[in-house]
Design an enzyme around this catalytic site. Structure first.
Site, PDB file in Angstrom:
ATOM      1  N   SER A   1       0.801  -1.223   0.000  1.00  0.00           N
ATOM      2  CA  SER A   1       0.000   0.000   0.000  1.00  0.00           C
ATOM      3  C   SER A   1       0.832   1.271   0.000  1.00  0.00           C
ATOM      4  O   SER A   1       0.356   2.314  -0.427  1.00  0.00           O
ATOM      5  CB  SER A   1      -0.942  -0.003   1.199  1.00  0.00           C
ATOM      6  OG  SER A   1      -0.197  -0.166   2.389  1.00  0.00           O
TER       7      SER A   1
ATOM      8  N   LYS B   1     -12.171   0.782  -1.758  1.00  0.00           N
ATOM      9  CA  LYS B   1     -11.197   1.456  -2.604  1.00  0.00           C
ATOM     10  C   LYS B   1     -11.773   1.521  -4.019  1.00  0.00           C
ATOM     11  O   LYS B   1     -12.651   2.335  -4.273  1.00  0.00           O
ATOM     12  CB  LYS B   1      -9.853   0.762  -2.484  1.00  0.00           C
ATOM     13  CG  LYS B   1      -9.415   0.710  -0.994  1.00  0.00           C
ATOM     14  CD  LYS B   1      -8.000   0.305  -0.793  1.00  0.00           C
ATOM     15  CE  LYS B   1      -7.688  -0.003   0.664  1.00  0.00           C
ATOM     16  NZ  LYS B   1      -7.968   1.085   1.588  1.00  0.00           N
TER      17      LYS B   1
ATOM     18  N   HIS C   1      -5.554  -3.078  -2.651  1.00  0.00           N
ATOM     19  CA  HIS C   1      -5.137  -2.112  -3.680  1.00  0.00           C
ATOM     20  C   HIS C   1      -4.941  -2.787  -5.040  1.00  0.00           C
ATOM     21  O   HIS C   1      -4.348  -2.196  -5.938  1.00  0.00           O
ATOM     22  CB  HIS C   1      -3.853  -1.402  -3.254  1.00  0.00           C
ATOM     23  CG  HIS C   1      -4.027  -0.548  -2.046  1.00  0.00           C
ATOM     24  ND1 HIS C   1      -4.549   0.719  -2.098  1.00  0.00           N
ATOM     25  CD2 HIS C   1      -3.794  -0.801  -0.730  1.00  0.00           C
ATOM     26  CE1 HIS C   1      -4.605   1.228  -0.879  1.00  0.00           C
ATOM     27  NE2 HIS C   1      -4.155   0.321  -0.026  1.00  0.00           N
TER      28      HIS C   1
END
Ligand code: WAQ
Ligand code: MG
Length: 633
Positions: free
Chosen positions: A428, A486, A456
């Site tokens: 990350s 996200k 991610h």
């Protein structure tokens, strides 16, 4: 520095002082700051002024800059205890007669300035003894960037003053007690001890207070000292912000000290409020900034279809779920989303959690425990680290991305009951991708569980955003974790795996069992976002193009960065340098956060650029150009 001005405001009513302040600001901010100070005068609790004097003067460009005195807070219970401590600190500074000095506060009360005392004879040295010496032309260098210019802050103003005073020739110490009957905190300052706040220096209700500057040196130099205090402009860098309430109970003292230490190291944090939905631009502190910090990589959080799905679900299923998943909290959107996620990732089943953090903690702590081993990459996300700790298993940290180190460490855990190796899929804070085929090969050879965090990676990695298995064309790990918060524009976390694994977690994973189910609106939003992502793979491709453009703009100007994913870190090293670079970018209209310890290692601070599919070419090129400019040595 460009042209700088001193802005001073003084307001009075019937000849009595109401409010006063001074600022040092660049030309562009003069009118804004002056108007803030006037507003402050007009809304002062001491009453409406009948006279406001605003004085604006240009200053020489080579203003002296001083580093703020380090701050330490001493929490004491009584004025007697506070005064004894003040005496002890003054004694450490070589001043013996502290009690006699403090007795002089009865005389300072009527002064607008400070009393200048000979530290040894206690004679008053200032020529105008009815006014005292006023330290002036000084400010917090970062007040504008912090958005605090024009806001009353006793604490910051006192540190700026104390810093200037301790840099004046022949001044060896200062002691200050507020003249506000309700403000009992004061301080002792010396160059060596710094700014020592003492939480109680007088009884509540006592109006006596003031400042005493202690002088040691030739009488011929008094004028020089006063000249410095009253005429020489200075800006103070690294002024800390108030860590806790001034009169915190004693048990909070250590908390205030811990915050002070973080602040002094450039490590304190705060929340910025962004107006409107997350997107490539946002209003921050009244200004529009281009945002390079959002995890909403595919711009789905504000997508009208996604928003409508949430609103419809709220209407149909209510705002909250009302219970844990295993009691009354399972509604159709939860079930539909679990099925859709499993299908998207290519696993047999999926399980939802309230957040990605909970998914990591919940899966790891259910799979391993006492007598087991968990192997964790040294750069794994905090939620993985916390899961490892909570599990009670032996934790073995292997070098970042080093599959040989993982292999060796797994080999040393043959005697453990179970083994679990866990890694971020996309790291990350570094933006690099785990070598999943090798990770699977090593873990399977050791009969260890493999777990990969695709927070991610989901929506970003792989041609259609399905993650690492799509990217490498390989199998899935045993435990595939991801988030809805996200690229899927909603909130929540999930774990994908076999039916057996998911059934096990449903029965054993405490964060799943003992939390209220996430609400149907968030689940419906994520489901619709997933449908949009599948129907519009062009978003994933556009994000990849944006990364390539941004990285090539940087690389061709000599700034080497990696562009494997939507996270592009620019490692700066020093924490304060990273903060300064972030502040400079913000001045230019870009929001790029400075990531510091404990998110990354000390001394490995960085600017973390997060790209979105919705950034325009102009935004990307402008941000890259600004970065290149700011990073020039
Ligand atoms: N120069 C010299 N003396 C000053 C100045 C100045 N610029 N400003 C104020 N004084 C003198 C004056 O006699 C005031 O009556 C007295 O100091 C107190 O000033 O939580 O609020 O502005 O760490 O009321 C200290 C603790 C608060 C802050 C001090 O001072 C904290 C405070 P005030
Ligand atoms: Mg006051």
């Amino acid at each position: 520095m460009s042209e700088t001005y001193s802005v001073k405001m003084r307001a009075s009513s019937d000849g009595h002082h109401v409010s006063g302040a001074e600022k040092i600001v660049p030309a562009a901010s003069v009118s804004k700051v002056a108007s803030r100070l006037v507003e402050r005068a007009l809304s002062h609790e001491r009453g409406t002024p009948d006279f406001i004097n605003v004085k604006i003067e240009s200053l020489p460009s080579d203003i002296l800059r001083l580093k703020a005195l380090p701050v330490k807070t001493h929490v004491v219970a009584t004025p007697a205890e506070g005064r004894a401590l003040a005496a002890q600190l003054l004694a450490e500074a070589g001043i013996a007669n502290a009690d006699e000095i403090m007795a002089r506060f009865s005389e300072t009360h009527s002064l607008r300035g400070a009393m200048l005392l000979d530290a040894d004879t206690l004679e008053r040295l200032e020529p105008d003894q009815s006014r005292g010496v006023r330290a002036t032309y000084m400010d917090d260098a970062a007040a504008l960037a912090k958005g605090t210019a024009g806001v009353k802050n006793h604490y910051a103003e006192a540190i700026v003053l104390a810093t200037k005073v301790q840099n004046a020739p022949n001044i060896i110490a200062e002691i200050c007690v507020s003249d506000d009957p309700d403000y009992v905190t004061g301080y002792v300052a010396t160059r060596e001890l710094g700014y020592r706040r003492i939480t109680v220096l007088k009884e509540k209700g006592d109006p006596n207070g003031g400042r005493i500057f202690l002088y040691r040196g030739s009488r011929d130099e008094v004028a020089k000292t006063i000249e410095f205090l009253e005429k020489t402009p200075i800006l103070v860098d690294d002024v800390p912000t108030l860590p806790s309430a001034a009169n915190a109970p004693r048990r909070f003292g250590a908390l205030a000290d811990a915050l002070d230490a973080r602040q002094a190291a450039g490590l304190s944090r705060r929340c910025r409020t962004l107006g409107g939905p997350t997107g490539p631009t946002a209003i921050v502190d009244g200004r529009e900034l281009v945002v390079f910090a959002s995890n909403d990589y595919l711009d789905l959080a504000r997508d009208p279809r996604v928003v409508k799905a949430a609103a419809d679900a709220a209407n149909e299923f209510g705002a909250g779920s009302g219970g844990a998943r295993l009691t009354t909290g399972t509604q159709p959107p939860h079930v539909r989303l679990e099925n859709a996620l499993a299908k998207f990732k290519g696993s047999e089943a999926a399980l939802l959690y309230g957040t990605g953090y909970m998914a990591n903690v919940g899966a790891i702590s259910a799979l391993v425990g006492k007598g087991d081993a968990v192997l964790s990459d040294e750069l794994n996300h905090a939620s993985i680290i916390d899961g490892c700790r909570l599990s009670g298993a032996d934790v073995l940290v292997y070098r970042h991305g080093d599959m040989e180190d993982l292999d060796r460490k797994l080999g040393a855990c043959r005697e453990h009951r179970r083994r679990l190796a866990v890694s971020d899929g996309v790291f990350s804070m570094d933006g690099d991708i785990l070598d999943l085929p090798r990770f699977l090969e090593v873990t399977r050879r050791h009969d260890a569980f493999s777990m990969v965090d695709e927070a991610h990676a989901t929506g970003i990695v792989g041609r259609t955003g399905r993650g690492l298995a799509e990217y490498f064309g390989c199998e899935l790990p045993d435990v595939l974790m991801g988030t809805l918060s996200k690229a899927l524009g909603s909130e929540g976390g999930f774990v994908c795996g076999s039916k057996l694994l998911v059934e096990y977690l449903r029965n054993m994973s405490r964060p799943f069992i003992f939390s209220t189910a996430p609400g149907a609106p968030a689940m419906a939003a994520a489901l619709t976002a997933l449908e949009v992502l599948i129907a519009e793979p062009g978003r994933v491709a556009k994000l990849r193009e944006n990364v390539a453009l941004f990285v090539s703009e940087l690389v061709c100007h000599g700034v080497a960065v990696r562009g494997e994913t939507a996270i592009v870190p620019i490692v700066v090293g020093d924490e304060k340098r990273a903060l300064a670079a972030s502040a400079a970018l913000e001045e230019l209209g870009f929001l790029v956060p400075a990531i510091r310890y404990p998110t990354v290692a000390r001394g490995a601070a960085r600017l973390r650029v997060a790209l979105m599919s919705a950034h325009t070419q102009e935004q990307l090129c402008a941000a890259a150009a600004s970065l290149v400019e700011i990073l020039k040595p």
